[in-house]
Write a protein that holds these residues in place. Structure first.
Motif, PDB file in Angstrom:
ATOM      1  N   GLU A  38      -5.126   4.236   2.926  1.00 11.68           N
ATOM      2  CA  GLU A  38      -4.213   5.350   2.690  1.00 11.68           C
ATOM      3  C   GLU A  38      -4.969   6.588   2.213  1.00 11.68           C
ATOM      4  OE1 GLU A  38      -1.083   5.612   3.340  1.00 11.68           O
ATOM      5  OE2 GLU A  38      -0.605   3.539   3.853  1.00 11.68           O
ATOM      6  N   LEU A  39      -5.908   6.385   1.290  1.00 11.39           N
ATOM      7  CA  LEU A  39      -6.668   7.503   0.745  1.00 11.39           C
ATOM      8  C   LEU A  39      -7.515   8.174   1.820  1.00 11.39           C
ATOM      9  CD1 LEU A  39      -7.756   9.195  -1.630  1.00 11.39           C
ATOM     10  CD2 LEU A  39      -9.451   7.391  -2.010  1.00 11.39           C
ATOM     11  N   ILE A 201       5.575   6.462   7.321  1.00 11.68           N
ATOM     12  CA  ILE A 201       5.621   6.403   8.780  1.00 11.68           C
ATOM     13  C   ILE A 201       5.494   4.968   9.289  1.00 11.68           C
ATOM     14  CG2 ILE A 201       3.140   6.639   9.201  1.00 11.68           C
ATOM     15  CD1 ILE A 201       3.803   8.524  11.499  1.00 11.68           C
ATOM     16  N   PHE A 202       4.932   4.074   8.452  1.00  8.31           N
ATOM     17  CA  PHE A 202       4.751   2.683   8.865  1.00  8.31           C
ATOM     18  C   PHE A 202       6.036   1.863   8.754  1.00  8.31           C
ATOM     19  CE2 PHE A 202       0.380   3.738   7.278  1.00  8.31           C
ATOM     20  CZ  PHE A 202      -0.218   3.752   8.530  1.00  8.31           C
ATOM     21  N   THR A 274      -1.755  -9.480  11.043  1.00  8.26           N
ATOM     22  CA  THR A 274      -2.212  -8.225  11.628  1.00  8.26           C
ATOM     23  C   THR A 274      -1.158  -7.154  11.381  1.00  8.26           C
ATOM     24  OG1 THR A 274      -1.171  -8.656  13.763  1.00  8.26           O
ATOM     25  CG2 THR A 274      -3.405  -9.514  13.434  1.00  8.26           C
ATOM     26  N   ASP A 275      -1.487  -5.904  11.695  1.00 10.33           N
ATOM     27  CA  ASP A 275      -0.520  -4.824  11.517  1.00 10.33           C
ATOM     28  C   ASP A 275       0.741  -5.073  12.329  1.00 10.33           C
ATOM     29  OD1 ASP A 275      -2.041  -3.478   9.727  1.00 10.33           O
ATOM     30  OD2 ASP A 275      -2.693  -1.884  11.087  1.00 10.33           O
ATOM     31  N   ALA A 276       0.574  -5.538  13.565  1.00  5.42           N
ATOM     32  CA  ALA A 276       1.739  -5.795  14.412  1.00  5.42           C
ATOM     33  C   ALA A 276       2.621  -6.885  13.806  1.00  5.42           C
ATOM     34  CB  ALA A 276       1.286  -6.193  15.813  1.00  5.42           C
ATOM     35  N   TRP A 278       2.801  -7.612  10.637  1.00  9.97           N
ATOM     36  CA  TRP A 278       3.435  -7.050   9.446  1.00  9.97           C
ATOM     37  C   TRP A 278       4.664  -6.243   9.821  1.00  9.97           C
ATOM     38  CZ3 TRP A 278       3.313  -8.744   4.921  1.00  9.97           C
ATOM     39  CH2 TRP A 278       2.152  -9.242   4.338  1.00  9.97           C
ATOM     40  N   HIS A 279       4.558  -5.469  10.884  1.00  8.14           N
ATOM     41  CA  HIS A 279       5.696  -4.660  11.301  1.00  8.14           C
ATOM     42  C   HIS A 279       6.880  -5.547  11.678  1.00  8.14           C
ATOM     43  CE1 HIS A 279       2.737  -1.200  12.394  1.00  8.14           C
ATOM     44  NE2 HIS A 279       3.022  -1.246  11.108  1.00  8.14           N
ATOM     45  N   ALA A 280       6.592  -6.691  12.281  1.00  9.12           N
ATOM     46  CA  ALA A 280       7.668  -7.618  12.629  1.00  9.12           C
ATOM     47  C   ALA A 280       8.283  -8.227  11.375  1.00  9.12           C
ATOM     48  CB  ALA A 280       7.136  -8.711  13.546  1.00  9.12           C
ATOM     49  N   LEU A 281       7.441  -8.607  10.412  1.00 15.21           N
ATOM     50  CA  LEU A 281       7.951  -9.185   9.170  1.00 15.21           C
ATOM     51  C   LEU A 281       8.733  -8.169   8.356  1.00 15.21           C
ATOM     52  CD1 LEU A 281       4.934 -11.354   7.955  1.00 15.21           C
ATOM     53  CD2 LEU A 281       7.160 -12.170   8.737  1.00 15.21           C
ATOM     54  N   ALA A 282       8.353  -6.899   8.481  1.00 18.31           N
ATOM     55  CA  ALA A 282       9.013  -5.855   7.693  1.00 18.31           C
ATOM     56  C   ALA A 282      10.470  -5.669   8.081  1.00 18.31           C
ATOM     57  CB  ALA A 282       8.271  -4.533   7.845  1.00 18.31           C
ATOM     58  N   ARG A 283      10.884  -6.287   9.175  1.00 16.82           N
ATOM     59  CA  ARG A 283      12.290  -6.203   9.557  1.00 16.82           C
ATOM     60  C   ARG A 283      13.162  -7.034   8.625  1.00 16.82           C
ATOM     61  NH1 ARG A 283      13.431  -7.126  15.742  1.00 16.82           N
ATOM     62  NH2 ARG A 283      15.462  -6.469  14.946  1.00 16.82           N
ATOM     63  N   SER A 284      12.534  -7.895   7.822  1.00 18.51           N
ATOM     64  CA  SER A 284      13.298  -8.683   6.865  1.00 18.51           C
ATOM     65  C   SER A 284      13.814  -7.776   5.757  1.00 18.51           C
ATOM     66  CB  SER A 284      12.411  -9.779   6.261  1.00 18.51           C
ATOM     67  OG  SER A 284      11.862 -10.581   7.275  1.00 18.51           O
ATOM     68  N   ARG A 285      14.919  -8.156   5.177  1.00 14.68           N
ATOM     69  CA  ARG A 285      15.459  -7.379   4.067  1.00 14.68           C
ATOM     70  C   ARG A 285      14.885  -7.929   2.773  1.00 14.68           C
ATOM     71  NH1 ARG A 285      21.792  -7.168   3.208  1.00 14.68           N
ATOM     72  NH2 ARG A 285      21.433  -9.246   2.339  1.00 14.68           N
ATOM     73  N   PHE A 286      14.133  -7.097   2.059  1.00 15.99           N
ATOM     74  CA  PHE A 286      13.503  -7.544   0.832  1.00 15.99           C
ATOM     75  C   PHE A 286      14.525  -7.569  -0.294  1.00 15.99           C
ATOM     76  CE2 PHE A 286      10.044  -5.077   3.028  1.00 15.99           C
ATOM     77  CZ  PHE A 286       9.480  -6.196   3.596  1.00 15.99           C
TER      78      PHE A 286
END
Length: 294
Positions: A38-39, A201-202, A274-276, A278-286
């Motif tokens: 990020e930095l 953006i991610f 991998t990033d891909a 992670w993006h799929a897992l991020a669809r879960s509701r935390f």
């Protein structure tokens, strides 16, 4: 606030632009890699010239793919041991000499160091040390005691203390971490709390979500207490992401996916993603873990 403020506050009057050069150290074995990503991305996209030097081990291609479109980034991977690793004392003189030579060659305007041990490098360049965490404060927080006396710990404590006291500024990700560093070692001569963050953006808040719990962390780290998630049934499916085979086997079945019927609640344990992925897992509701563990 974000990590970029570490440079804006402690850059000795420099103004961002193509004339500013920041050398950043990081490692791909801990959360400092995401922080560095990020930095570095933020600095490069703002026109800052960045040299990134990594330690610990050579990153995998999936870990460096984010660099592909960062024009102006100079990446120097190394496999020198990190300060908390066994036999790190043997590597530190060589890795320090490597950094000193690189700094004299590149002549950066500021050093952003994600390792304590390089805070006392014999160079005339402003140094910002980021205090992500350390073994001494970790032992106090997890075991409520100081580390047991040992030669390796004595060397480690001296190394961290020397880096903290020699840095021009020390940044911590929370007030708690800064206070722990100050009480276990000494209060830095100049310090600041700057909360780390991720580029939004991610993350897409508008995609459909699944009702489940996603736990992420280093499973071998006792402070994460991930094992608590495996000790009882939960009203929602739970997915734990980390290294495999590092937590006690749960009393309930382990599945390989996140989608599990509530009537058959189970815990899924996954390895590095991998990033891909992670993006799929991020669809879960935390959901807050306390709501799922009561």
């Amino acid at each position: 606030m974000d990590a970029l403020q570490a440079e804006t506050r402690f850059s000795h009057g420099f103004r961002f632009g193509g004339s500013v050069h920041v050398l950043v150290t990081a490692d791909s074995l801990s959360g400092s890699w995401t922080y560095a990503r990020e930095l570095v991305t933020g600095l490069v996209t703002r026109g800052v010239r960045v040299t990134l030097v990594s330690f610990g081990q050579i990153p995998l291609p999936d870990q460096t793919s984010w660099m592909d479109h960062l024009h102006g980034l100079d990446y120097r991977p190394t496999a020198f041991r990190l300060e908390w690793m066994q036999e790190a004392e043997e590597d530190l003189p060589e890795s320090s000499a490597f950094l000193v030579t690189l700094i004299k060659e590149l002549r950066p305007d500021i050093l952003h160091l994600n390792h304590f041990c390089y805070g006392n490098l014999p160079v005339d360049v402003p140094r910002v040390v980021m205090a992500h965490g350390d073994l001494v404060t970790w032992t106090h927080a997890v075991h409520d005691r100081a580390p047991r006396p040992a030669r390796a710990f004595d060397w480690y404590r001296r190394t961290v203390l020397n880096g903290l006291m020699s840095a021009d500024a020390v940044v911590a990700p929370s007030a708690w971490m800064l206070e722990c560093i100050s009480s276990c070692y000494a209060r830095p001569r100049r310090s600041e709390v700057i909360y780390p963050g991720r580029n939004p953006i991610f993350f897409n808040p508008y995609v459909s979500k699944d009702d489940c719990v996603l736990a992420v962390g280093r499973l071998v780290d006792a402070s994460k207490q991930v094992f608590l998630l495996t000790q009882q049934q939960h009203p929602l499916p739970v997915c734990i992401v980390g290294a495999e085979h590092t937590v006690p086997l749960p009393r309930i079945p382990i599945r390989a996916d996140v989608r599990v019927a509530i009537e058959e609640t189970s815990v899924a344990i996954r390895g590095p993603q991998t990033d891909a992925q992670w993006h799929a897992l991020a669809r879960s509701r935390f959901l807050p873990l306390r709501d799922c563990c009561q």
